[in-house]
Design an enzyme around this catalytic site. Structure first.
Site, PDB file in Angstrom:
ATOM      1  N   ARG A  97      11.225 -80.937  39.595  1.00  0.00           N
ATOM      2  CA  ARG A  97      11.145 -82.295  40.138  1.00  0.00           C
ATOM      3  C   ARG A  97      11.011 -82.295  41.650  1.00  0.00           C
ATOM      4  O   ARG A  97      10.653 -83.313  42.241  1.00  0.00           O
ATOM      5  CB  ARG A  97      12.377 -83.100  39.716  1.00  0.00           C
ATOM      6  CG  ARG A  97      12.303 -83.605  38.281  1.00  0.00           C
ATOM      7  CD  ARG A  97      13.660 -84.013  37.753  1.00  0.00           C
ATOM      8  NE  ARG A  97      14.260 -85.089  38.512  1.00  0.00           N
ATOM      9  CZ  ARG A  97      14.281 -86.363  38.127  1.00  0.00           C
ATOM     10  NH1 ARG A  97      13.702 -86.715  36.991  1.00  0.00           N
ATOM     11  NH2 ARG A  97      14.868 -87.278  38.847  1.00  0.00           N
ATOM     12  N   LEU A 121       5.593 -83.819  40.973  1.00  0.00           N
ATOM     13  CA  LEU A 121       5.320 -85.228  41.246  1.00  0.00           C
ATOM     14  C   LEU A 121       5.435 -85.577  42.725  1.00  0.00           C
ATOM     15  O   LEU A 121       4.590 -86.316  43.252  1.00  0.00           O
ATOM     16  CB  LEU A 121       6.232 -86.108  40.401  1.00  0.00           C
ATOM     17  CG  LEU A 121       5.927 -86.090  38.898  1.00  0.00           C
ATOM     18  CD1 LEU A 121       6.987 -86.846  38.120  1.00  0.00           C
ATOM     19  CD2 LEU A 121       4.551 -86.685  38.616  1.00  0.00           C
ATOM     20  N   VAL A 171       7.155 -90.837  34.320  1.00  0.00           N
ATOM     21  CA  VAL A 171       7.443 -89.538  33.707  1.00  0.00           C
ATOM     22  C   VAL A 171       8.573 -88.801  34.437  1.00  0.00           C
ATOM     23  O   VAL A 171       8.951 -89.155  35.554  1.00  0.00           O
ATOM     24  CB  VAL A 171       6.178 -88.656  33.666  1.00  0.00           C
ATOM     25  CG1 VAL A 171       5.097 -89.335  32.859  1.00  0.00           C
ATOM     26  CG2 VAL A 171       5.672 -88.357  35.077  1.00  0.00           C
ATOM     27  N   GLU A 172       9.102 -87.769  33.785  1.00  0.00           N
ATOM     28  CA  GLU A 172      10.205 -86.944  34.294  1.00  0.00           C
ATOM     29  C   GLU A 172      11.425 -87.784  34.676  1.00  0.00           C
ATOM     30  O   GLU A 172      12.062 -87.568  35.698  1.00  0.00           O
ATOM     31  CB  GLU A 172       9.742 -86.087  35.482  1.00  0.00           C
ATOM     32  CG  GLU A 172       8.784 -84.972  35.084  1.00  0.00           C
ATOM     33  CD  GLU A 172       8.522 -83.981  36.196  1.00  0.00           C
ATOM     34  OE1 GLU A 172       9.211 -84.041  37.242  1.00  0.00           O
ATOM     35  OE2 GLU A 172       7.627 -83.145  36.032  1.00  0.00           O
ATOM     36  N   GLY A 173      11.723 -88.758  33.848  1.00  0.00           N
ATOM     37  CA  GLY A 173      12.843 -89.658  34.130  1.00  0.00           C
ATOM     38  C   GLY A 173      12.327 -90.907  34.816  1.00  0.00           C
ATOM     39  O   GLY A 173      11.904 -90.844  35.973  1.00  0.00           O
TER      40      GLY A 173
END
Length: 819
Positions: A375, A379, A497-499
């Protein structure tokens, strides 16, 4: 008068020992000395001394403090604090504390920040950026990818494989590139400025996925089998975590595996029978090896006495019988490979578990450890790269495009947007550099990675909105000459995405930060969970009284900083950045104090008071973002031409930090406490306002004028003057327009008329006829006119061109339903 003087001495002493965080015994002696002075002055009597002794002896003598103070408080603490779930415990244990710990301390050491080495590329990494990355950008045709193929071309796919784009994280001993996190970030920034599909395709295998998991947890046999094949591009990986019933709440996935015996390749083996329904899985339609997360159960006790083993990760080959894979989702018209994966009662051997049977039930820990790194990179880097490219493109377009007889970039409304784009791009690049350096130093900064993911994707959305407003119709009309539209369409994907960002802001940043980064909270939690009563009391006693002293210190420091506006606080530089260092020292102290007050007032309820948590998280986040900006400015030599970008980023960050703090106090659960704290901590109101119009103007000028500051802002992006590079052509046209303007002025003066800055090719003929320009200058005007028209014109199509294919029953969408 004597009483007043002594009160000044007493509270001055108490404030001083608290401000400087003097140890307990020395603080007690200092307060005692103040009482001695008061006795000689005749204002302190026996009752005051008795009260002092009653308070001082218990807190300084272990034999009294532990059994009569700490033990009852430990018992109460265990009752009030909710027990951590296993997934929460693993999430907290997974990460490391880095600069976020300094910010939570209330007294960040700026020298420690500036002692962190500047992120740099190795010669090999720079060569990769200048060679293969540049080439694949040149090969990628966005219109062909998005409108015609709905995929990268076969040539691009093969080039990515051949040049190990999917192996940046894989160690060299397995045939990978083994690049630094910073290098991965630079690669993704460059790719994202060219194509979202390209950046997503490269980013995912180098983030959370089989490659990362295998390197950290795989058995030697798994590593030797898969990693060389992944490095060569013979295997394409994906990782399947999200389910219809478990999106951001990944810990509640309903997908199951049952330990049992079964037949695999003709032999009876111990294995798992898997049932799962996954969606939103990037690269799934073309993946050859699938990382799968599921909850593993052992009802017959074939592995252990525990029936529920927990979340487990396994590698499933694509050709596994019963695997339903290959269909695609269509995320907001951005056709990167993404789709569902399903399976019903699929039997696979136990050695498909990443790390083997011994890692059964360890999947959540594996995931959160890797996610705390990934993370920080994918992103945030994609967002920063897009922002950098849009900063240059928007500045160039605003200078080239004219309305009302002047470049639109000279209009104040456009300047405001250009300033937001430029200032945010500067900040975002600073954050990615600092955060990826943390990873390269061996950190797994779980709190910082959540900050990066949330704030950089949100800032990217703001940048894309502003860029679209500046470009107007040019950005709206899709076609081969549109470099903005797809990025604008795809902005919500990174938000989701990713949380999802709502979850990340309201629960993750501060939820993890309060426990992981606070100097005492985690120690108290671990002490309360310690099964050894004596050890638990010792640990809790140390943590509790450290915590009490910490809170008292932060209270006095906060009040002092509030009434002095932190003018006497320390700063490592005595220039115009000093105000930011001092303010951040102040707000770090305020943040630490307000965290303790919120935890004290709400206790375990704080987990459910999401808006309180979100605003505390905002304060921590903006302290980190500001730290990154100041470090970048220093690392790059404190360049005078960069100062407007630095000042804009810092003023915007400080304004937002103060806004979060004001909103927290205005909405504090205890209204009286909120009003009181606001009066003590912010007695004069705001210290920072939004960036000024003058500062906005300076940044808008930087973006519209080639120069060192602009070059540094866009450093590393794909701006080569290649034939099909729209952004390179835009840069060339900007230079041509600026060079042509003096020639245009010369012709206007000679003709005695102010012509429109259009039809420059015809104006060139007029200049030659007037004998006031050379043929070389005339050619410049013709070239500028051609570039100007390419910049402002948009695409149009024959209606049939927009129909890719007729709809067939097979092409109709199918819903990914809950199992």
């Amino acid at each position: 008068m004597s009483t007043l003087l002594w009160l000044v001495i007493f509270f001055g002493t108490l404030g001083a020992v608290s401000y400087f965080r003097v140890k307990l015994l020395q603080s007690t002696l200092a307060v005692g000395a103040a009482l001695v002075i008061g006795t000689f002055m005749g204002v302190v009597g026996q009752f005051t001394w008795l009260l002092f002794i009653i308070l001082a002896l218990p807190i300084n003598l272990d034999s009294i403090r532990k059994p009569f103070v700490s033990a009852p408080l430990l018992k109460l603490y265990k009752k009030l604090m909710p027990e951590l779930s296993r997934t929460e415990q693993e999430a907290i244990d997974a990460g490391t504390v880095w600069w976020d710990g300094e910010l939570f301390s209330g007294k960040p050491n700026w020298q420690n920040l500036h002692n962190i080495p500047q992120a740099r590329l190795s010669a090999e990494e720079q060569a990769f950026l200048d060679g293969p990355v540049e080439e694949v950008c040149r090969m990628t045709d966005e219109w062909d990818v998005n409108h015609k193929r709905a995929d990268l071309s076969p040539e691009v796919w093969q080039y990515l494989r051949d040049n190990k784009f999917f192996a940046m994280i894989i160690k060299k001993k397995y045939g990978g590139l083994e690049f630094s996190a910073y290098a991965q970030s630079r690669v993704l920034q460059k790719l994202s400025g060219t194509s979202i599909v390209l950046a997503s395709t490269v980013g995912v295998p180098n983030s959370l996925g089989p490659g990362e998991l295998l390197q950290h947890y795989g058995t030697p046999e798994q590593q030797d089998h898969y990693l060389p094949r992944l490095a060569k591009g013979e295997e394409i990986p994906c990782f399947a975590l999200t389910s219809p019933e478990a999106g951001s709440d990944a810990g509640s996935i309903p997908d199951t595996g049952i330990v049992c015996k079964g037949t695999y390749k003709g032999e009876e083996v111990l294995g798992m029978r898997l049932t799962f329904n996954k969606r939103y899985i990037t690269l799934a339609p073309i993946a050859t090896v699938i990382g799968l997360a599921f909850k593993l159960y052992d009802p017959d006790g074939l592995l252990s006495e525990r029936k529920e083993l927990g979340i487990t990760c396994a590698l499933i080959p694509r050709d596994t019988e019963g695997l339903d894979i290959g269909r695609r989702h269509f995320p907001l018209n951005i056709p990167f490979q993404n789709g569902p994966i399903r399976g019903q009662d699929i039997f696979v051997p136990l050695d498909f578990i990443i790390g083997g049977a011994n890692m059964a039930g360890q999947g959540w820990r594996m995931l959160v450890e890797c996610l705390s790194v990934g993370r920080c990179i994918t992103l945030p880097s994609n967002s920063a790269g897009g922002a950098k490219t849009m900063a240059l493109a928007s500045g160039a377009y605003a200078r080239i495009r004219r309305q009302f007889k002047l470049p639109v970039g000279k209009m104040e409304g456009i300047e405001e947007m250009l300033a937001r784009i430029g200032g945010n791009a500067y900040l975002m690049d600073a954050v990615t550099s600092l955060s990826t350096k943390a990873v390269d130093l061996g950190e797994k900064p779980s709190v910082i990675s959540a900050i990066c993911k949330y704030h950089l994707t949100e800032k990217m959305r703001q940048v894309m909105n502003d860029a679209m407003d500046i470009h107007g119709g040019k950005g709206i009309m899709l076609g081969p000459n549109n470099y903005l539209g797809r990025g604008y369409q795809g902005a919500p994907i990174a938000i989701t995405v990713e949380g999802a960002n709502i979850l990340t802001r309201n629960m993750m940043i501060y939820g993890q930060g309060a426990m992981r980064s606070h100097p005492f909270v985690l120690k108290e939690i671990y002490a309360a969970a310690n099964p050894d009563p004596e050890e638990a009391l010792d640990q809790f006693d140390d943590a509790l009284f450290g915590h009490i002293g910490f809170t008292i210190s932060n209270f006095f420091r906060s009040v002092w900083f509030g009434f002095t506006q932190a003018t006497l606080a320390e700063a490592p530089f005595n220039d115009r950045t000093a105000v930011y260092y001092k303010a951040m020292q102040r707000y770090s102290t305020n943040f630490a104090l307000l965290s303790d007050v919120a935890m004290g007032v709400l206790g375990g309820e704080l987990k459910r008071r999401e808006r309180v948590s979100a605003r505390l998280g905002d304060m921590l986040s903006y302290l980190y973002l500001g730290s990154a900006v100041l470090k970048r400015y220093n690392d790059e030599g404190r360049q005078k031409s960069d100062a407007p970008l630095m000042h804009w980023a810092m003023r915007d960050t400080m304004f937002r930090l103060e806004t979060a703090m004001i909103e927290l106090l205005d909405n504090f659960p205890s209204k009286i406490l909120g009003v009181t704290l606001k009066g003590l901590l912010m007695p004069y109101g705001r210290a920072f306002m939004r960036p000024s119009d003058r500062l906005d103007h300076r940044i808008a000028s930087i973006l519209q004028t080639p120069g060192e500051a602009r070059n540094r802002l866009g450093q590393g992006q794909y701006l080569s003057r290649d034939e099909n590079n729209l952004l390179g052509d835009l840069e060339q046209t900007l230079e041509d327009v600026l060079a042509a303007e003096p020639v245009y002025d010369k012709i206007c003066r000679a003709a005695g008329e102010r012509f429109p800055f259009t039809q420059l090719d015809q104006l060139a003929d007029k200049g030659l006829a007037l004998a006031v320009i050379s043929e070389q200058e005339a050619e410049l005007l013709r070239r500028t006119e051609a570039g100007r028209l390419r910049t402002i014109n948009v695409d149009d199509f024959d209606p049939d061109e927009l129909v890719v294919e007729k709809t067939s029953p097979k092409a109709k969408g199918k819903s990914t339903k809950a199992a």
